[in-house]
Design a protein around this motif. Structure first.
Motif, PDB file in Angstrom:
ATOM      1  N   GLU A 122     -18.485   5.029  -3.895  1.00 47.29           N
ATOM      2  CA  GLU A 122     -17.999   4.182  -2.805  1.00 47.29           C
ATOM      3  C   GLU A 122     -17.301   2.939  -3.329  1.00 47.29           C
ATOM      4  OE1 GLU A 122     -21.583   3.521  -0.652  1.00 47.29           O
ATOM      5  OE2 GLU A 122     -21.297   5.248   0.650  1.00 47.29           O
ATOM      6  N   LYS A 123     -17.746   2.440  -4.474  1.00 45.79           N
ATOM      7  CA  LYS A 123     -17.109   1.263  -5.053  1.00 45.79           C
ATOM      8  C   LYS A 123     -15.713   1.578  -5.584  1.00 45.79           C
ATOM      9  CE  LYS A 123     -21.365  -1.017  -6.456  1.00 45.79           C
ATOM     10  NZ  LYS A 123     -22.178  -1.460  -7.599  1.00 45.79           N
ATOM     11  N   ARG A 124     -15.471   2.812  -5.991  1.00 47.83           N
ATOM     12  CA  ARG A 124     -14.197   3.192  -6.598  1.00 47.83           C
ATOM     13  C   ARG A 124     -13.212   3.809  -5.616  1.00 47.83           C
ATOM     14  NH1 ARG A 124     -17.430   5.596 -11.519  1.00 47.83           N
ATOM     15  NH2 ARG A 124     -17.655   3.699 -12.743  1.00 47.83           N
ATOM     16  N   LYS A 125     -13.608   4.006  -4.379  1.00 43.83           N
ATOM     17  CA  LYS A 125     -12.708   4.644  -3.425  1.00 43.83           C
ATOM     18  C   LYS A 125     -11.530   3.727  -3.077  1.00 43.83           C
ATOM     19  CE  LYS A 125     -14.965   3.162   0.803  1.00 43.83           C
ATOM     20  NZ  LYS A 125     -15.686   3.550   1.986  1.00 43.83           N
ATOM     21  N   ALA A 126     -10.446   4.332  -2.680  1.00 42.26           N
ATOM     22  CA  ALA A 126      -9.248   3.570  -2.326  1.00 42.26           C
ATOM     23  C   ALA A 126      -9.471   2.879  -0.990  1.00 42.26           C
ATOM     24  CB  ALA A 126      -8.053   4.500  -2.248  1.00 42.26           C
ATOM     25  N   ARG A 127      -9.240   1.588  -0.945  1.00 42.23           N
ATOM     26  CA  ARG A 127      -9.431   0.831   0.293  1.00 42.23           C
ATOM     27  C   ARG A 127      -8.107   0.357   0.881  1.00 42.23           C
ATOM     28  NH1 ARG A 127     -14.229  -1.175  -2.608  1.00 42.23           N
ATOM     29  NH2 ARG A 127     -16.031  -0.426  -1.448  1.00 42.23           N
ATOM     30  N   TYR A 128      -7.109   0.198   0.038  1.00 41.34           N
ATOM     31  CA  TYR A 128      -5.823  -0.319   0.497  1.00 41.34           C
ATOM     32  C   TYR A 128      -5.000   0.829   1.046  1.00 41.34           C
ATOM     33  CZ  TYR A 128      -1.237  -2.456   0.445  1.00 41.34           C
ATOM     34  OH  TYR A 128      -0.021  -2.926   0.810  1.00 41.34           O
ATOM     35  N   LYS A 129      -4.510   0.665   2.264  1.00 39.14           N
ATOM     36  CA  LYS A 129      -3.658   1.674   2.889  1.00 39.14           C
ATOM     37  C   LYS A 129      -2.379   0.994   3.342  1.00 39.14           C
ATOM     38  CE  LYS A 129      -7.570   4.389   4.356  1.00 39.14           C
ATOM     39  NZ  LYS A 129      -8.383   4.879   5.437  1.00 39.14           N
ATOM     40  N   GLU A 130      -1.265   1.567   2.923  1.00 38.75           N
ATOM     41  CA  GLU A 130       0.026   0.996   3.282  1.00 38.75           C
ATOM     42  C   GLU A 130       0.454   1.596   4.626  1.00 38.75           C
ATOM     43  OE1 GLU A 130       4.270   0.928   1.172  1.00 38.75           O
ATOM     44  OE2 GLU A 130       2.616   0.211  -0.066  1.00 38.75           O
ATOM     45  N   THR A 131       0.047   0.925   5.691  1.00 37.04           N
ATOM     46  CA  THR A 131       0.356   1.395   7.039  1.00 37.04           C
ATOM     47  C   THR A 131       1.728   0.887   7.469  1.00 37.04           C
ATOM     48  OG1 THR A 131      -0.769  -0.522   7.951  1.00 37.04           O
ATOM     49  CG2 THR A 131      -2.087   1.477   7.684  1.00 37.04           C
ATOM     50  N   ASP A 132       2.131   1.268   8.679  1.00 34.73           N
ATOM     51  CA  ASP A 132       3.458   0.887   9.167  1.00 34.73           C
ATOM     52  C   ASP A 132       3.620  -0.626   9.283  1.00 34.73           C
ATOM     53  OD1 ASP A 132       4.282   3.518   9.333  1.00 34.73           O
ATOM     54  OD2 ASP A 132       3.607   3.746  11.412  1.00 34.73           O
ATOM     55  N   HIS A 133       2.589  -1.325   9.753  1.00 36.63           N
ATOM     56  CA  HIS A 133       2.745  -2.776   9.898  1.00 36.63           C
ATOM     57  C   HIS A 133       2.770  -3.471   8.536  1.00 36.63           C
ATOM     58  CE1 HIS A 133      -1.680  -2.616   9.672  1.00 36.63           C
ATOM     59  NE2 HIS A 133      -1.635  -3.887   9.315  1.00 36.63           N
ATOM     60  N   VAL A 134       2.118  -2.894   7.528  1.00 38.78           N
ATOM     61  CA  VAL A 134       2.194  -3.456   6.181  1.00 38.78           C
ATOM     62  C   VAL A 134       3.589  -3.232   5.610  1.00 38.78           C
ATOM     63  CG1 VAL A 134       1.295  -3.255   3.827  1.00 38.78           C
ATOM     64  CG2 VAL A 134      -0.264  -3.197   5.766  1.00 38.78           C
ATOM     65  N   LYS A 135       4.148  -2.055   5.833  1.00 36.75           N
ATOM     66  CA  LYS A 135       5.513  -1.776   5.372  1.00 36.75           C
ATOM     67  C   LYS A 135       6.519  -2.695   6.057  1.00 36.75           C
ATOM     68  CE  LYS A 135       4.577   3.064   4.366  1.00 36.75           C
ATOM     69  NZ  LYS A 135       4.810   4.456   4.776  1.00 36.75           N
ATOM     70  N   ALA A 136       6.322  -2.945   7.344  1.00 35.01           N
ATOM     71  CA  ALA A 136       7.211  -3.857   8.062  1.00 35.01           C
ATOM     72  C   ALA A 136       7.096  -5.273   7.503  1.00 35.01           C
ATOM     73  CB  ALA A 136       6.881  -3.845   9.549  1.00 35.01           C
ATOM     74  N   PHE A 137       5.904  -5.708   7.148  1.00 35.73           N
ATOM     75  CA  PHE A 137       5.710  -7.030   6.548  1.00 35.73           C
ATOM     76  C   PHE A 137       6.470  -7.133   5.233  1.00 35.73           C
ATOM     77  CE2 PHE A 137       3.429  -9.817   3.621  1.00 35.73           C
ATOM     78  CZ  PHE A 137       3.394 -10.999   4.343  1.00 35.73           C
ATOM     79  N   TYR A 138       6.357  -6.105   4.406  1.00 27.55           N
ATOM     80  CA  TYR A 138       7.072  -6.110   3.129  1.00 27.55           C
ATOM     81  C   TYR A 138       8.587  -6.135   3.359  1.00 27.55           C
ATOM     82  CZ  TYR A 138       2.722  -4.944   0.675  1.00 27.55           C
ATOM     83  OH  TYR A 138       1.455  -4.968   0.150  1.00 27.55           O
ATOM     84  N   ARG A 139       9.060  -5.355   4.329  1.00 31.92           N
ATOM     85  CA  ARG A 139      10.499  -5.285   4.601  1.00 31.92           C
ATOM     86  C   ARG A 139      11.022  -6.631   5.104  1.00 31.92           C
ATOM     87  NH1 ARG A 139      10.325  -2.238   8.659  1.00 31.92           N
ATOM     88  NH2 ARG A 139      10.958  -3.753  10.210  1.00 31.92           N
ATOM     89  N   VAL A 140      10.304  -7.253   6.033  1.00 32.84           N
ATOM     90  CA  VAL A 140      10.747  -8.530   6.606  1.00 32.84           C
ATOM     91  C   VAL A 140      10.748  -9.637   5.562  1.00 32.84           C
ATOM     92  CG1 VAL A 140      10.076 -10.324   8.258  1.00 32.84           C
ATOM     93  CG2 VAL A 140      10.070  -7.919   8.952  1.00 32.84           C
TER      94      VAL A 140
END
Length: 69
Positions: free
Chosen positions: A46-64
């Motif tokens: 559980e400590k090593r599982k992936a927690r970060y997910k690049e969702t649509d609103h995260v992609k929009a934040f990066y784009r803006v």
């Protein structure tokens, strides 16, 4: 001498009593708030599982904000 005297408390005496009462109440209230520390209940998987997910609103934040792709 027939005057009725009202018991008055001066401003300084009032503030002194208020400060002493507040300090005493703070000490008695703070003591039970301390709890013992507890260890994590996560397993190594559980400590090593992936927690970060690049969702649509995260992609929009990066784009803006013009983050490099």
């Amino acid at each position: 001498m027939g005057e009725d005297r009202k018991a008055t408390v001066g401003r300084r005496a009032f503030l002194r009593k208020l400060a002493i009462g507040t300090a005493g109440a703070g000490v008695t209230l703070a003591t039970p708030l301390v709890e013992s520390a507890q260890a994590d209940s996560e397993t190594n998987d559980e400590k090593r599982k992936a927690r970060y997910k690049e969702t649509d609103h995260v992609k929009a934040f990066y784009r803006v904000n013009r983050y490099p792709v």
